[in-house]
Every structure is written in C-alpha cells, then in structure tokens.
Design a protein around this motif. Sequence first.
Motif: not given
Length: 200
Positions: A126-129, A153-176
């Motif tokens: 956030r600071e850097e942007t 992420i910015a307003w109208e940002g694009r979150l591009v999902i490429v993989g899950f190297s942590s092994g944990e598939i996240p749940l999305v907080k759709l309000n965001r």
Amino acid sequence: MAGWRVGDRVMAYVEHGGFAERVNARPEATFPIPDRMSFEHAAAIPIVYGTSYLALVPRGMLKKGETVLVTAAAGGIGIASIQIAKALGARIIALAGGSEKLEIVRSVGADVAIDYREENWVERVREETQGRGADIVIENVGGDIFDGCTRCIAWEGRLVIVGFSSGEIPLVKLNRVLLKHISLVGVHFGPMTRNAPEQT
C-alpha cells in the motif's frame, strides 16, 4: 507439420513425459528455437514464460505504467513474470523470503523487493503504491498470501491465480471482490495449446 525438418532446433510443450530423451510433440505446441538461444534457455520458455505471458497479457490485460505484484517472485514463474512485466513497462513489486531471494528478484528487474517473512508486506505494498494497491497480482502461493493480496490490490485490479505452492487452496472473501471491482482470473497454461492455441 509442414515446414519442420529433421535437425530443426525446436522447443515444445508436452503434457506428460517431458523429461524423456525422446518425445512426441503436437505440431501446434512446437516452436522454433532462435539461433542465438541455447537449448537450456529454450527449455524454460514453453511452460514458465508461456504461463507468465498468458497471466500478464491476455488474462491480466497489463497496461504500460501499471504496478504488478508478484508472489513467490524468486521462482520460475515469478522471475519470468518480473522480466516480462518490466519489458512491457510495468513497475514491479516482488515478494520473496530471505535476503538471497530478494537479491535475485532485484537482479531480474523488480523495482521493490519485500521479504514477506520479515515485514508487514500488505502495508508495504500500500505504501509503495501511495495507498492505491497493485493493478495486477500474479499469485503463485495461495493460503494467507492470497488473502493478503486481496487486501492490497487496486480498484479494478486483476488477481491472476497461477498456482498454490503453499499447498493451501484459499477461500475467497467475495466482499473484497465486490467492493474493489476486483477480477479473479485463472491461468492454466497446459490446456491452452488445445483450447486456445492462438494465445500460446
């Protein structure tokens, strides 16, 4: 395929068996190796650079001057994403763990390198942007990292999902997603050569 001859230098995407000494490759997934490129460099192109380009350009719709946040930035997809985004005129914020990996991401073009283990990286992004957030996120990790990406992420940002190297598939907080008009975009390079070869 018409045009290929025995002895041509080629690289190819193969879905299975790519570590064999000999493989059969589909013509639409086979590409010439430029004369000045080594076989070793060419081996990284089809999956790593193909995935990164697909994530940034057709799927992420990168525009010159935008800010790209890259997670797992010292890995193959991360390095390729930094290099491609930099070549296309983006500002790059890279997340990596440890001083050695931070040095790697700086050496390949990251403008800002953040150790996600040592810093409050969400606040730092956030600071850097100047509070705006990243226009595109290339997300390779999943889990808590993914959740943090939705917070910086910015307003109208694009979150591009490429993989899950942590092994944990996240749940999305759709309000965001709703509040910031975020687009969630998936990238799976493998099926592209069959389903949309014009994009590979």
